[in-house]
Motif scaffolding. Sequence first.
Motif, PDB file in Angstrom:
ATOM      1  N   CYS A  87       0.828  -1.218   0.000  1.00  0.00           N
ATOM      2  CA  CYS A  87       0.000   0.000   0.000  1.00  0.00           C
ATOM      3  C   CYS A  87       0.861   1.267   0.000  1.00  0.00           C
ATOM      4  CB  CYS A  87      -0.954   0.001   1.195  1.00  0.00           C
ATOM      5  SG  CYS A  87      -2.319   1.202   1.038  1.00  0.00           S
ATOM      6  N   PRO A  88       1.744   1.409  -1.002  1.00  0.00           N
ATOM      7  CA  PRO A  88       2.628   2.576  -1.023  1.00  0.00           C
ATOM      8  C   PRO A  88       1.864   3.862  -1.306  1.00  0.00           C
ATOM      9  CG  PRO A  88       2.818   1.357  -3.080  1.00  0.00           C
ATOM     10  CD  PRO A  88       1.936   0.535  -2.176  1.00  0.00           C
ATOM     11  N   GLY A  89       2.351   4.965  -0.726  1.00  0.00           N
ATOM     12  CA  GLY A  89       1.729   6.269  -0.945  1.00  0.00           C
ATOM     13  C   GLY A  89       2.671   7.381  -0.533  1.00  0.00           C
ATOM     14  N   SER A  90       2.359   8.589  -0.929  1.00  0.00           N
ATOM     15  CA  SER A  90       3.262   9.716  -0.676  1.00  0.00           C
ATOM     16  C   SER A  90       3.369  10.066   0.805  1.00  0.00           C
ATOM     17  CB  SER A  90       2.809  10.952  -1.468  1.00  0.00           C
ATOM     18  OG  SER A  90       1.476  11.278  -1.153  1.00  0.00           O
ATOM     19  N   TYR A  91       2.459   9.552   1.629  1.00  0.00           N
ATOM     20  CA  TYR A  91       2.528   9.789   3.068  1.00  0.00           C
ATOM     21  C   TYR A  91       2.810   8.495   3.838  1.00  0.00           C
ATOM     22  CZ  TYR A  91       1.387  14.751   3.124  1.00  0.00           C
ATOM     23  OH  TYR A  91       1.429  16.125   2.970  1.00  0.00           O
ATOM     24  N   ASP A  92       3.620   7.607   3.240  1.00  0.00           N
ATOM     25  CA  ASP A  92       4.152   6.494   4.026  1.00  0.00           C
ATOM     26  C   ASP A  92       5.026   7.091   5.131  1.00  0.00           C
ATOM     27  OD1 ASP A  92       3.022   4.715   2.216  1.00  0.00           O
ATOM     28  OD2 ASP A  92       4.887   4.405   1.100  1.00  0.00           O
ATOM     29  N   PHE A 101       6.799   2.029   8.598  1.00  0.00           N
ATOM     30  CA  PHE A 101       6.100   1.430   9.732  1.00  0.00           C
ATOM     31  C   PHE A 101       4.623   1.825   9.772  1.00  0.00           C
ATOM     32  CE2 PHE A 101       7.693   5.517  11.230  1.00  0.00           C
ATOM     33  CZ  PHE A 101       6.594   6.053  11.895  1.00  0.00           C
ATOM     34  N   ALA A 102       4.198   2.714   8.877  1.00  0.00           N
ATOM     35  CA  ALA A 102       2.810   3.188   8.927  1.00  0.00           C
ATOM     36  C   ALA A 102       2.368   3.721   7.577  1.00  0.00           C
ATOM     37  CB  ALA A 102       2.656   4.295   9.984  1.00  0.00           C
ATOM     38  N   GLY A 103       1.070   3.659   7.345  1.00  0.00           N
ATOM     39  CA  GLY A 103       0.471   4.241   6.153  1.00  0.00           C
ATOM     40  C   GLY A 103      -0.783   5.001   6.534  1.00  0.00           C
ATOM     41  N   ILE A 104      -1.061   6.075   5.808  1.00  0.00           N
ATOM     42  CA  ILE A 104      -2.191   6.955   6.128  1.00  0.00           C
ATOM     43  C   ILE A 104      -3.179   6.970   4.968  1.00  0.00           C
ATOM     44  CG2 ILE A 104      -2.854   9.269   6.925  1.00  0.00           C
ATOM     45  CD1 ILE A 104       0.070   9.805   7.594  1.00  0.00           C
ATOM     46  N   SER A 105      -4.447   6.970   5.296  1.00  0.00           N
ATOM     47  CA  SER A 105      -5.493   7.125   4.276  1.00  0.00           C
ATOM     48  C   SER A 105      -6.526   8.114   4.796  1.00  0.00           C
ATOM     49  CB  SER A 105      -6.164   5.782   3.956  1.00  0.00           C
ATOM     50  OG  SER A 105      -6.831   5.273   5.091  1.00  0.00           O
ATOM     51  N   GLN A 106      -7.419   8.546   3.911  1.00  0.00           N
ATOM     52  CA  GLN A 106      -8.481   9.467   4.303  1.00  0.00           C
ATOM     53  C   GLN A 106      -9.821   8.999   3.767  1.00  0.00           C
ATOM     54  OE1 GLN A 106      -7.955  13.817   4.150  1.00  0.00           O
ATOM     55  NE2 GLN A 106      -5.781  13.464   3.742  1.00  0.00           N
ATOM     56  N   ARG A 107     -10.844   9.314   4.524  1.00  0.00           N
ATOM     57  CA  ARG A 107     -12.221   9.044   4.135  1.00  0.00           C
ATOM     58  C   ARG A 107     -12.998  10.326   4.368  1.00  0.00           C
ATOM     59  NH1 ARG A 107     -15.950   6.305   1.185  1.00  0.00           N
ATOM     60  NH2 ARG A 107     -17.787   5.695   2.369  1.00  0.00           N
ATOM     61  N   ARG A 108     -13.686  10.808   3.321  1.00  0.00           N
ATOM     62  CA  ARG A 108     -14.454  12.051   3.412  1.00  0.00           C
ATOM     63  C   ARG A 108     -15.920  11.750   3.155  1.00  0.00           C
ATOM     64  NH1 ARG A 108     -11.181  16.942   2.440  1.00  0.00           N
ATOM     65  NH2 ARG A 108      -9.102  16.337   3.132  1.00  0.00           N
ATOM     66  N   LEU A 109     -16.753  12.215   4.073  1.00  0.00           N
ATOM     67  CA  LEU A 109     -18.170  11.879   3.989  1.00  0.00           C
ATOM     68  C   LEU A 109     -18.983  12.917   4.744  1.00  0.00           C
ATOM     69  CD1 LEU A 109     -20.098   9.384   3.140  1.00  0.00           C
ATOM     70  CD2 LEU A 109     -19.953   8.789   5.565  1.00  0.00           C
ATOM     71  N   ARG A 110     -19.947  13.514   4.067  1.00  0.00           N
ATOM     72  CA  ARG A 110     -20.909  14.419   4.707  1.00  0.00           C
ATOM     73  C   ARG A 110     -20.249  15.473   5.599  1.00  0.00           C
ATOM     74  NH1 ARG A 110     -26.156  13.008   4.118  1.00  0.00           N
ATOM     75  NH2 ARG A 110     -26.589  10.951   3.232  1.00  0.00           N
ATOM     76  N   ARG A 111     -19.258  16.163   5.036  1.00  0.00           N
ATOM     77  CA  ARG A 111     -18.549  17.247   5.704  1.00  0.00           C
ATOM     78  C   ARG A 111     -17.761  16.787   6.932  1.00  0.00           C
ATOM     79  NH1 ARG A 111     -18.965  21.626   3.387  1.00  0.00           N
ATOM     80  NH2 ARG A 111     -18.075  22.836   5.089  1.00  0.00           N
TER      81      ARG A 111
END
Length: 274
Positions: free
Chosen positions: A146-151, A159-169
């Motif tokens: 799960c590589p990403g620019s905010y590994d 040692f960590a990965g970050i994701s975001q979920r946006r829903l109804r403000r």
Amino acid sequence: MESLLRQPEWRIIDQSSVGPHFQALQSFGIDDTLCASVGAGQAPATARTWVHHQTIVLGIQDTKLPFLQDGLQFLKNNGWQPIVRNSGGLAVVLDEGVLNISLVLPEADKGIDINRGYDTMWLLIRQMFADFSLEIEAREIIGSYCPGSYDLSIGGKKFAGISQRRLRRGVAVQIYLCVNGSGSTRAELVREFYRLAKREQATKFAYPEIEPEVMASLSELFGMQLSINDVMLRLLTQLKQNSDHLYAGQLNETELELLPGYYQRIVDRNQKFL
């Protein structure tokens, strides 16, 4: 610009020790519920912590692997439960040595820029481990799952990965922290899943070529054994320093009403893909 970590009030919902019966599907339903309630101003900014046992969380792109069923069967045969999440990214490993933290924030009038959401979590993790004289970087680690620019990494080991979920403000910034155990062993599991689910077939989407040696746990990187409770204490300390009021809470009445609907959406999605 003031950090989003600074909130008048932080509610903490700690589900880090619920046990193996606590399913990851429930977690993603809860975070969607919190997005809706916090976004509508019906709950304060909320930090939720959670641990799941023997779970592989897949992204939507993973469900398009040409031999997906072979990969899923391998995971199940080895005691792992695969699920599909509702936020972006690819396969990650969750077990009793991995702490997940969700920061659920209300979007202001101008909204929260996506990088600002990521930067907020990066800042929190740096503050939590500021007593260690090792730099925590945010950049893509090639060869990780799960590589990403905010590994998040130390010395080139993720040692960590970050994701975001946006829903109804509402915005849920989610991180998995490999606290203890072997980062490379987790990576080997995901590498074998991709080997079986993709084989040599060409795909439109570029799945990661996993190199287990680029992943580690915080215990491995710091050279000392850290527990989930150790990291929880560091988190609570930082939230307390970044608010006028920190309190432990549960879902409120509005959230309890919303939860079944959001949970059912996750269940339906998983039935569709898996």
